[in-house]
Write a protein that holds these residues in place. Structure first.
Motif, PDB file in Angstrom:
ATOM      1  N   SER A   1       0.634  -1.285  -0.063  1.00  0.00           N
ATOM      2  CA  SER A   1       0.172   0.029   0.004  1.00  0.00           C
ATOM      3  C   SER A   1       0.731   1.213   0.067  1.00  0.00           C
ATOM      4  CB  SER A   1      -0.885  -0.033   1.258  1.00  0.00           C
ATOM      5  OG  SER A   1      -0.095  -0.158   2.297  1.00  0.00           O
ATOM      6  N   ARG A   2       2.026   1.162   0.361  1.00  0.00           N
ATOM      7  CA  ARG A   2       2.864   2.277   0.534  1.00  0.00           C
ATOM      8  C   ARG A   2       4.449   1.696   0.506  1.00  0.00           C
ATOM      9  NH1 ARG A   2       0.141   0.991   4.901  1.00  0.00           N
ATOM     10  NH2 ARG A   2       0.997   1.294   7.160  1.00  0.00           N
ATOM     11  N   ILE A   3       5.287   2.855   0.547  1.00  0.00           N
ATOM     12  CA  ILE A   3       6.831   2.580   0.345  1.00  0.00           C
ATOM     13  C   ILE A   3       7.529   3.513   1.600  1.00  0.00           C
ATOM     14  CG2 ILE A   3       9.077   2.444  -0.968  1.00  0.00           C
ATOM     15  CD1 ILE A   3       6.734   2.841  -3.425  1.00  0.00           C
ATOM     16  N   TRP A   4       8.286   2.821   2.423  1.00  0.00           N
ATOM     17  CA  TRP A   4       9.139   3.393   3.343  1.00  0.00           C
ATOM     18  C   TRP A   4      10.253   3.762   2.522  1.00  0.00           C
ATOM     19  CZ3 TRP A   4       6.982   4.448   7.993  1.00  0.00           C
ATOM     20  CH2 TRP A   4       5.561   3.695   8.401  1.00  0.00           C
ATOM     21  N   ALA A   5      10.846   4.967   2.846  1.00  0.00           N
ATOM     22  CA  ALA A   5      12.128   5.448   2.063  1.00  0.00           C
ATOM     23  C   ALA A   5      12.916   6.548   3.056  1.00  0.00           C
ATOM     24  CB  ALA A   5      11.461   6.259   0.980  1.00  0.00           C
ATOM     25  N   ALA A   6      14.165   5.876   3.134  1.00  0.00           N
ATOM     26  CA  ALA A   6      15.183   6.392   4.242  1.00  0.00           C
ATOM     27  C   ALA A   6      16.070   7.110   3.385  1.00  0.00           C
ATOM     28  CB  ALA A   6      15.581   5.552   5.096  1.00  0.00           C
ATOM     29  N   TYR A   7      16.590   8.192   4.201  1.00  0.00           N
ATOM     30  CA  TYR A   7      17.808   9.166   3.727  1.00  0.00           C
ATOM     31  C   TYR A   7      18.701   9.706   4.669  1.00  0.00           C
ATOM     32  CZ  TYR A   7      15.034  13.057   5.406  1.00  0.00           C
ATOM     33  OH  TYR A   7      14.265  13.659   6.413  1.00  0.00           O
ATOM     34  N   GLY A   8      19.918   9.991   4.390  1.00  0.00           N
ATOM     35  CA  GLY A   8      20.653  10.408   5.341  1.00  0.00           C
ATOM     36  C   GLY A   8      22.263  10.017   5.267  1.00  0.00           C
TER      37      GLY A   8
ATOM     38  N   SER B   1      20.893   7.385   0.105  1.00  0.00           N
ATOM     39  CA  SER B   1      19.858   7.758  -0.616  1.00  0.00           C
ATOM     40  C   SER B   1      19.849   9.502   0.132  1.00  0.00           C
ATOM     41  CB  SER B   1      18.627   7.304  -0.560  1.00  0.00           C
ATOM     42  OG  SER B   1      18.671   6.005  -1.001  1.00  0.00           O
ATOM     43  N   THR B   2      19.802  10.283  -0.698  1.00  0.00           N
ATOM     44  CA  THR B   2      19.629  11.933  -0.212  1.00  0.00           C
ATOM     45  C   THR B   2      18.261  12.061  -0.037  1.00  0.00           C
ATOM     46  OG1 THR B   2      19.632  12.637  -2.525  1.00  0.00           O
ATOM     47  CG2 THR B   2      21.805  12.639  -1.085  1.00  0.00           C
ATOM     48  N   ARG B   3      18.016  13.228   0.720  1.00  0.00           N
ATOM     49  CA  ARG B   3      16.359  13.576   0.921  1.00  0.00           C
ATOM     50  C   ARG B   3      15.838  13.727  -0.303  1.00  0.00           C
ATOM     51  NH1 ARG B   3      14.031  16.868   5.809  1.00  0.00           N
ATOM     52  NH2 ARG B   3      11.800  16.697   4.907  1.00  0.00           N
ATOM     53  N   GLY B   4      16.719  14.625  -1.224  1.00  0.00           N
ATOM     54  CA  GLY B   4      16.337  14.985  -2.751  1.00  0.00           C
ATOM     55  C   GLY B   4      15.853  13.875  -3.602  1.00  0.00           C
ATOM     56  N   GLY B   5      16.673  12.621  -3.388  1.00  0.00           N
ATOM     57  CA  GLY B   5      16.564  11.485  -4.187  1.00  0.00           C
ATOM     58  C   GLY B   5      15.118  10.881  -3.798  1.00  0.00           C
ATOM     59  N   VAL B   6      14.856  10.980  -2.400  1.00  0.00           N
ATOM     60  CA  VAL B   6      13.746  10.250  -1.976  1.00  0.00           C
ATOM     61  C   VAL B   6      12.561  11.134  -2.519  1.00  0.00           C
ATOM     62  CG1 VAL B   6      12.255   9.819   0.179  1.00  0.00           C
ATOM     63  CG2 VAL B   6      14.786   8.985  -0.003  1.00  0.00           C
ATOM     64  N   GLU B   7      12.724  12.549  -2.437  1.00  0.00           N
ATOM     65  CA  GLU B   7      11.587  13.247  -2.848  1.00  0.00           C
ATOM     66  C   GLU B   7      11.453  12.875  -4.322  1.00  0.00           C
ATOM     67  OE1 GLU B   7      12.805  17.130  -1.648  1.00  0.00           O
ATOM     68  OE2 GLU B   7      12.291  16.911   0.382  1.00  0.00           O
TER      69      GLU B   7
ATOM     70  N   ILE C   1      20.028   8.419  11.126  1.00  0.00           N
ATOM     71  CA  ILE C   1      21.053   9.252  11.957  1.00  0.00           C
ATOM     72  C   ILE C   1      22.072   8.486  12.601  1.00  0.00           C
ATOM     73  CG2 ILE C   1      19.462  11.064  12.367  1.00  0.00           C
ATOM     74  CD1 ILE C   1      19.260   9.737  15.552  1.00  0.00           C
ATOM     75  N   ASP C   2      22.285   6.988  12.584  1.00  0.00           N
ATOM     76  CA  ASP C   2      23.253   6.372  13.020  1.00  0.00           C
ATOM     77  C   ASP C   2      24.106   5.794  11.671  1.00  0.00           C
ATOM     78  OD1 ASP C   2      24.756   4.022  13.946  1.00  0.00           O
ATOM     79  OD2 ASP C   2      23.548   3.620  15.577  1.00  0.00           O
ATOM     80  N   ASP C   3      25.310   6.109  11.674  1.00  0.00           N
ATOM     81  CA  ASP C   3      26.164   5.747  10.610  1.00  0.00           C
ATOM     82  C   ASP C   3      26.378   4.083  10.408  1.00  0.00           C
ATOM     83  OD1 ASP C   3      28.038   5.141  12.649  1.00  0.00           O
ATOM     84  OD2 ASP C   3      29.682   6.303  11.561  1.00  0.00           O
TER      85      ASP C   3
END
Ligand code: ARG
Length: 273
Positions: free
Chosen positions: A132-139, A142-148, A167-169
């Motif tokens: 139904s939806r996709i969970w998409a992480a950046y940080g 992937s970048t925030r812009g890529g996810v957008e 936020i944890d490398d």
């Protein structure tokens, strides 16, 4: 439930430049080959048909077949992929080989203009099990812009995308810290997420099961759920209890050589249907 997985043999697998905090020690390629075959057998024994893409010399991370494209299905357009733009230049070339593989099999290619952005396939993009939806992480990758940009394209197909900040490398890909178990339950390592993203994750599932950081760094959140089983590189008492509550049977497959590259079972395949 997926029926087919794509894997890439570790013929040229290596640890060269450090791309994540796990990378540093040399690998044993013969042992890696045995572990890869054991994972393939575990998938096949669980009723999955495993297809392979030929390894390419010099592409030392191509074995991590989860990353090069995002795979989906849409009632109107059928099977589709979204090609990645990998963060590290040494992984850029992998994408073309995967795109060709899917193109030859009739998958529609949704090409995004990712100039200046990064997007790393199922490393950071995970379907909710009911699709139904996709969970998409950046940080980290992937970048925030890529996810957008990905979200805009998926929105056109009617799939909402939920952005999450990592936020944890040591949890540089979403598949290290969010593992959907079924439509209602997920396994997470809470410390991987920014406070706001953690609230979003918690709100998205009826049951959240938590791993400790130590368990997450041992890739227990990088498991593969398939036909009532949970393929994992190792099992703690906590993980055993969680799997019992969700009626999943653990299947342990050693991935020590791939962990030296920062990946485990989930990273080594892409479900393609
Ligand atoms: N060495 C690889 C990299 O750093 C590991 C990728 C692991 N893949 C994953 N889906 N978590 O790019």
């Amino acid at each position: 439930m997926p029926k087919t997985a794509l894997m890439c043999p570790p013929a040229f697998f290596d640890v060269r430049e450090p791309k994540n905090p796990y990378m540093g020690q040399p690998i044993d390629r013969a042992k890696a080959q045995q572990q890869w075959e054991a994972l393939r057998s575990a998938l096949q024994d669980s009723g999955i048909n495993v297809e392979t893409i030929e390894a390419v010399s010099d592409l030392d991370d191509m074995v991590f077949a989860a990353n090069q494209v995002f795979v989906g299905y849409h009632a109107r357009i059928g099977n589709f992929i979204v090609p990645s733009r990998m963060h590290y230049a040494s992984r850029h070339k992998e994408v073309r080989f995967f795109v060709d593989w899917f193109h030859q099999r009739g998958y529609k290619i949704i090409d995004l203009d990712l100039t200046g952005e990064y997007l790393e396939g199922q490393g950071d993009l995970l379907w909710h099990p009911d699709r139904s939806r996709i969970w998409a992480a950046y940080g980290f990758r992937s970048t925030r812009g890529g996810v957008e940009k990905f979200a805009v394209a998926m929105h056109k197909l009617g799939f909402p995308v939920i952005p999450l900040q990592l936020i944890d490398d040591h949890c540089y890909h979403l598949d290290t810290s969010l593992c959907p178990l079924n439509d209602d339950a997920a396994l997470i390592y809470p410390g991987a997420f920014s406070p706001e993203s953690l609230r979003t994750v918690r709100a998205g599932w009826k049951r959240i099961h938590e791993l400790t950081r130590d368990e997450a760094l041992q890739f227990m959140g990088n498991g593969i759920v398939v036909n009532g089983r949970f393929i994992t590189p190792r099992l703690s008492q906590n993980l055993g209890h969680i799997l019992a509550q969700e009626s999943l049977t653990p299947v342990v497959v050693d991935t020590s050589e791939f962990e030296k590259s920062g990946g485990s079972v989930f990273c080594m395949k892409a479900f393609i249907d």
